[in-house]
Motif scaffolding. Structure first.
Motif, PDB file in Angstrom:
ATOM      1  N   UNK A   1       0.850  -1.185   0.000  1.00 25.90           N
ATOM      2  CA  UNK A   1       0.000   0.000   0.000  1.00 25.90           C
ATOM      3  C   UNK A   1       0.889   1.239   0.000  1.00 25.90           C
ATOM      4  N   UNK A   2       0.741   2.070  -1.034  1.00 28.86           N
ATOM      5  CA  UNK A   2       1.500   3.316  -1.107  1.00 28.86           C
ATOM      6  C   UNK A   2       0.777   4.448  -0.399  1.00 28.86           C
ATOM      7  N   UNK A   3      -0.534   4.519  -0.597  1.00 27.88           N
ATOM      8  CA  UNK A   3      -1.328   5.532   0.091  1.00 27.88           C
ATOM      9  C   UNK A   3      -2.801   5.187  -0.019  1.00 27.88           C
ATOM     10  N   UNK A   4      -3.571   5.830   0.820  1.00 25.75           N
ATOM     11  CA  UNK A   4      -5.025   5.716   0.748  1.00 25.75           C
ATOM     12  C   UNK A   4      -5.513   7.087   0.325  1.00 25.75           C
ATOM     13  N   UNK A   5      -6.095   7.171  -0.860  1.00 29.01           N
ATOM     14  CA  UNK A   5      -6.462   8.471  -1.396  1.00 29.01           C
ATOM     15  C   UNK A   5      -7.883   8.468  -1.930  1.00 29.01           C
ATOM     16  N   UNK A   6      -8.400   9.658  -2.166  1.00 31.30           N
ATOM     17  CA  UNK A   6      -9.741   9.779  -2.723  1.00 31.30           C
ATOM     18  C   UNK A   6      -9.732   9.121  -4.094  1.00 31.30           C
ATOM     19  N   UNK A   7     -10.761   8.347  -4.344  1.00 34.60           N
ATOM     20  CA  UNK A   7     -10.842   7.591  -5.592  1.00 34.60           C
ATOM     21  C   UNK A   7     -10.861   8.528  -6.792  1.00 34.60           C
ATOM     22  N   UNK A   8     -10.077   8.208  -7.806  1.00 35.88           N
ATOM     23  CA  UNK A   8      -9.986   9.090  -8.974  1.00 35.88           C
ATOM     24  C   UNK A   8     -11.180   8.948  -9.901  1.00 35.88           C
ATOM     25  N   UNK A   9     -11.900   7.829  -9.816  1.00 37.32           N
ATOM     26  CA  UNK A   9     -13.000   7.616 -10.756  1.00 37.32           C
ATOM     27  C   UNK A   9     -14.349   8.067 -10.214  1.00 37.32           C
ATOM     28  N   UNK A  10     -14.354   8.770  -9.088  1.00 43.95           N
ATOM     29  CA  UNK A  10     -15.618   9.258  -8.553  1.00 43.95           C
ATOM     30  C   UNK A  10     -15.830  10.708  -8.967  1.00 43.95           C
ATOM     31  N   UNK A  11     -17.054  11.139  -8.925  1.00 48.87           N
ATOM     32  CA  UNK A  11     -17.411  12.493  -9.312  1.00 48.87           C
ATOM     33  C   UNK A  11     -17.617  13.321  -8.055  1.00 48.87           C
ATOM     34  N   UNK A  12     -16.715  14.258  -7.784  1.00 54.42           N
ATOM     35  CA  UNK A  12     -16.790  15.039  -6.548  1.00 54.42           C
ATOM     36  C   UNK A  12     -17.984  15.996  -6.541  1.00 54.42           C
TER      37      UNK A  12
ATOM     38  N   UNK B   1      -9.610   4.863  -1.756  1.00 55.78           N
ATOM     39  CA  UNK B   1      -9.110   3.588  -2.271  1.00 55.78           C
ATOM     40  C   UNK B   1      -7.619   3.524  -2.015  1.00 55.78           C
ATOM     41  N   UNK B   2      -7.131   2.298  -1.923  1.00 52.60           N
ATOM     42  CA  UNK B   2      -5.688   2.126  -1.790  1.00 52.60           C
ATOM     43  C   UNK B   2      -5.019   2.297  -3.140  1.00 52.60           C
TER      44      UNK B   2
ATOM     45  N   UNK C   1       7.185  -8.882 -14.729  1.00 56.27           N
ATOM     46  CA  UNK C   1       8.457  -8.174 -14.737  1.00 56.27           C
ATOM     47  C   UNK C   1       8.341  -6.656 -14.739  1.00 56.27           C
ATOM     48  N   UNK C   2       7.154  -6.138 -14.518  1.00 58.21           N
ATOM     49  CA  UNK C   2       6.944  -4.683 -14.501  1.00 58.21           C
ATOM     50  C   UNK C   2       6.430  -4.252 -13.137  1.00 58.21           C
ATOM     51  N   UNK C   3       6.793  -3.023 -12.759  1.00 58.38           N
ATOM     52  CA  UNK C   3       6.272  -2.429 -11.528  1.00 58.38           C
ATOM     53  C   UNK C   3       5.042  -1.606 -11.903  1.00 58.38           C
ATOM     54  N   UNK C   4       3.928  -1.880 -11.234  1.00 58.40           N
ATOM     55  CA  UNK C   4       2.673  -1.203 -11.529  1.00 58.40           C
ATOM     56  C   UNK C   4       2.152  -0.487 -10.286  1.00 58.40           C
ATOM     57  N   UNK C   5       1.527   0.651 -10.481  1.00 57.53           N
ATOM     58  CA  UNK C   5       0.803   1.354  -9.420  1.00 57.53           C
ATOM     59  C   UNK C   5      -0.651   1.418  -9.845  1.00 57.53           C
ATOM     60  N   UNK C   6      -1.516   0.736  -9.104  1.00 58.59           N
ATOM     61  CA  UNK C   6      -2.936   0.674  -9.441  1.00 58.59           C
ATOM     62  C   UNK C   6      -3.773   0.945  -8.201  1.00 58.59           C
ATOM     63  N   UNK C   7      -5.009   1.412  -8.418  1.00 55.97           N
ATOM     64  CA  UNK C   7      -5.945   1.590  -7.319  1.00 55.97           C
ATOM     65  C   UNK C   7      -6.697   0.295  -7.068  1.00 55.97           C
ATOM     66  N   UNK C   8      -7.124   0.121  -5.822  1.00 53.69           N
ATOM     67  CA  UNK C   8      -7.979  -1.017  -5.518  1.00 53.69           C
ATOM     68  C   UNK C   8      -9.400  -0.700  -5.956  1.00 53.69           C
ATOM     69  N   UNK C   9     -10.178  -1.738  -6.132  1.00 49.63           N
ATOM     70  CA  UNK C   9     -11.544  -1.600  -6.625  1.00 49.63           C
ATOM     71  C   UNK C   9     -12.527  -1.257  -5.506  1.00 49.63           C
ATOM     72  N   UNK C  10     -12.170  -1.553  -4.272  1.00 45.18           N
ATOM     73  CA  UNK C  10     -13.089  -1.330  -3.157  1.00 45.18           C
ATOM     74  C   UNK C  10     -12.896   0.068  -2.579  1.00 45.18           C
ATOM     75  N   UNK C  11     -13.965   0.616  -2.029  1.00 49.42           N
ATOM     76  CA  UNK C  11     -13.922   1.962  -1.473  1.00 49.42           C
ATOM     77  C   UNK C  11     -14.124   1.895   0.042  1.00 49.42           C
ATOM     78  N   UNK C  12     -13.538   2.860   0.731  1.00 45.32           N
ATOM     79  CA  UNK C  12     -13.661   2.959   2.185  1.00 45.32           C
ATOM     80  C   UNK C  12     -14.425   4.225   2.527  1.00 45.32           C
ATOM     81  N   UNK C  13     -15.047   4.254   3.696  1.00 43.93           N
ATOM     82  CA  UNK C  13     -15.796   5.436   4.136  1.00 43.93           C
ATOM     83  C   UNK C  13     -14.858   6.553   4.564  1.00 43.93           C
ATOM     84  N   UNK C  14     -13.694   6.195   5.086  1.00 46.78           N
ATOM     85  CA  UNK C  14     -12.762   7.208   5.563  1.00 46.78           C
ATOM     86  C   UNK C  14     -11.343   6.800   5.195  1.00 46.78           C
TER      87      UNK C  14
END
Length: 128
Positions: free
Chosen positions: A41-52, A60-61, A69-82
């Motif tokens: 886990x790199x960070x827990x941030x506001x989901x980028x695919x939501x409409x503020x 999302x994480x 063989x590649x390093x990837x940074x991806x968001x998780x699919x689940x959302x948290x309340x805080x």
């Protein structure tokens, strides 16, 4: 027991049963064809695919994983309340599908939630 109450129980039971099924189908639709990998886990941030502007939110994480063989940074699919900043640096298991834009975090919460909904729905359907 009044007939209207029985009808209400039946409808509510059917809805809860359908929600349980939908939660499981959605979970395994994402997981089908995926590989279980460890991710940090790199960070827990506001989901980028939501409409503020509409108030939809959730956190999302952002995880780092290594696949093919590649390093990837991806968001998780689940959302948290805080925000879960305390989980930064923690290693979690994720389901990685190369065709998906995000990963599914492996957690038993969806299965437990679906089982509880299904049991409550079954009880409401069986009440006489």
């Amino acid at each position: 027991m009044p007939t209207t109450l029985l009808i209400l129980y039946r409808v509510l039971g059917a809805v809860l049963f359908a929600l349980a099924a939908a939660a499981i189908v959605e979970k395994y639709r994402t997981v089908r064809g995926a590989v279980l990998l460890p991710a940090r886990v790199l960070e827990c941030r506001r989901a980028s695919s939501t409409n503020h502007s509409r108030g939809a939110g959730g956190y999302r994480y952002l995880v780092e994983l290594h696949a093919n063989g590649r390093r990837l940074e991806l968001e998780t699919n689940d959302a948290f309340w805080f925000k879960h900043d305390k989980d930064k640096g923690k290693v979690v298991q994720v389901w990685y599908n190369p065709n998906a834009r995000c990963v599914e975090r492996k957690s038993p919460e969806t299965e437990i939630f679906s089982a509880v909904l299904a049991v409550i729905g079954a009880v409401l359907l069986l009440i006489r």
